[in-house]
Design an enzyme around this catalytic site. Structure first.
Site: not given
Length: 521
Positions: A321-322
């Site tokens: 995930t970012e």
């Protein structure tokens, strides 16, 4: 370092200050001081004309986070990555021209703090070129009262680059789990690390003050030095939180599987119902290969991970995930950004260093509007400001992209059964339009960079070829003319070998993904 109340902390903030908040929804979010600052303003009318910046979605999509500061006169300028999902109140202010608003890429803002901390002139990057961030298009400005140019295009080494200048920040508001009596801060119960350290460094080196929210203060020399994420020399004040103001995510008080304290069986992740959204996630999952390093956007994209869990192939690729998680299974919308059973959690800005350099093999992202040239808009629908988040960083640098979404929006009703799709009621709004409202992704820029790009909907699949959309697949059960071509605002090129999407995608049990992944090698 001094321990103070949230009310005393709010008194430290002056008119015209620039404030930087950490937070991904409510992860690492200083909710206590935000509450007190709102109360002070409503009672006294002070402070006024604040500039508030945050890199991501800071809030719970309702009244927390950025919503506390979304008041006329209190907020002069907003600089951030996400609007609508952070605060509907902020989105309304921007639409009504009640504050200046700059919507900049999430990764750029997370990285910019380091440039400010080191007193470098600013961030130089390719991120944002030929999108609405580019000053030759909109410069990231989201309404009419926003006029100053914060972003520049420069020539360096015979190439174009985006330049995001540094500026001083007077107040940093961060959060951790425990702090000792010297202010050394840990993040043990946080599911994300965010950019708490760069914010503290940037504010301290700007001559400002750093206020950290913690659950508890412990004795000196009781915290392991490797657990300390922000040294006490950078923190001026501590505020001890109430439990109701210290949620781990936007909706979850504490899930130990997010912070790595336990691991839960993946079978505990509930399966998706068979509907159009699941079909889209399944078709996107067909592009996976073993060992793929993958990012999934919010909404339909994150369902790819749930499909993979159902198909028992979650261990064959690496989900990220970012916000900084690597491995595990990304959580759904209500806890977005977190992951169950992560193998590692790195800092927010460090994850974007990896992404920006082309570290992602594949990203599955959302789709609000697309046009014939493959331009995509997710950031502004009509006058409603949504925000780009990490979309621009990711879409400009991933080796392969899949944009996902339903074919139309607004009342669309479908039925999925017996290996086919039936359109029961068409959506009122077309998504494949003559020209997108805002260029969050530039198809021509992508073509120059030789990205592989697909558009996957419940009834049609397109590829971006030489800067033009080409229809390659349609769902079994739909009519090409009535259900696809007539629902687009532009004529689309048909592939010579136009084919049907696999009928198995439209059945209750699939069981084909492992085989497909091996064939993709």
């Amino acid at each position: 370092m001094k321990v103070i109340t949230k009310k005393e902390a709010a008194q430290l903030i002056k008119d015209n200050d620039t404030l930087a908040f950490s937070g991904f929804e409510l992860a690492c979010a200083n909710e206590e001081v935000a509450i007190a600052l709102e109360q002070r303003f409503l009672e006294t009318g002070s402070p006024k004309n604040l500039t508030v910046m945050h890199s991501s979605c800071w809030g719970d999509r309702k009244e927390k986070g950025m919503s506390h500061l979304s008041h006329k006169q209190l907020l002069k300028r907003w600089i951030g990555g996400i609007v609508k999902a952070s605060s509907p109140a902020l989105s309304e202010m921007i639409q009504n021209n009640e504050c200046e608003a700059y919507n900049l890429p999430q990764g750029v803002l997370a990285q910019l703090y380091r440039e400010i901390a080191a007193k470098r002139p600013g961030l130089i990057t390719k991120i944002g070129l030929e999108t609405y961030i580019d000053p030759r298009i909109e410069g990231g400005k989201m309404n009419e009262v926003t006029t100053e140019d914060l972003v520049k295009v420069i020539d360096l080494l015979d190439e174009e680059w985006m330049f995001y200048p540094s500026f001083p920040i007077q107040v940093g508001l961060i959060r951790g789990t425990y702090a000792d009596e010297n202010g050394n801060l840990t993040l043990g119960k946080e599911g994300l690390h965010m950019e708490v350290l760069p914010i503290a460094q940037a504010v301290h080196n700007s001559g400002g003050i750093v206020i950290a929210q913690v659950e508890k203060i412990v004795k000196n020399e009781t915290l392991h030095p490797k657990d300390v994420r922000v040294p006490g020399i950078l923190i001026d004040y501590l505020v001890v939180s109430e439990p109701e103001n210290h949620f781990q995510t936007g909706t979850t008080q504490f899930e130990p599987a997010f912070s790595g304290d336990v691991k839960i069986p993946l079978a505990d992740v509930p399966p998706l119902p068979l509907d159009a959204r699941k079909v889209i996630a399944r078709r996107a999952a067909m592009e996976l290969k073993p060992e793929t390093v993958l990012n999934l956007g919010v909404g339909i994209p994150v369902n790819v991970s749930i499909v993979a869990a159902e198909e028992k192939v979650s261990d064959r690729f690496i989900l990220t995930t970012e916000a900084g998680t690597i491995g595990g299974i990304p959580a759904g919308l209500k806890d977005f950004g977190h992951a169950y059973n992560p193998e590692m959690i790195i800092d927010h800005h460090s994850q974007f260093d990896f992404y920006d350099g082309g570290g992602l093999d594949l990203s599955v992202l959302g789709l609000a509007e697309a046009d014939q040239s493959g331009n995509v808009n997710v950031s502004k629908l009509g006058s409603q400001v949504i925000g780009c988040g990490g979309f621009i960083n990711i879409s400009q640098t991933a080796k392969k992209l899949i944009f996902t979404g339903t074919f139309t929006a607004g009342g669309l009703k479908t039925a999925v059964a017996n290996g086919k799709l039936t359109i029961l009621e068409e959506g009122r709004n077309k998504k494949f339009v003559q020209a997108v409202n805002q260029i969050t992704f530039n198809g021509g820029f992508s073509a120059k960079n030789n990205q592989e790009v697909l558009f996957v909907t419940e009834r049609a699949v397109f590829e971006l070829a030489h800067g033009e959309l080409v229809l390659t697949e349609i769902a079994p059960g739909v009519d090409l003319e009535k259900d696809v071509l007539a629902q687009m605002e532009f004529p689309v090129k048909l592939a010579e070998n136009l084919k049907e999407m696999p009928a198995e995608l439209f059945q209750e049990n699939w069981g084909k993904l492992a085989e497909i992944m091996e064939a993709n090698v």
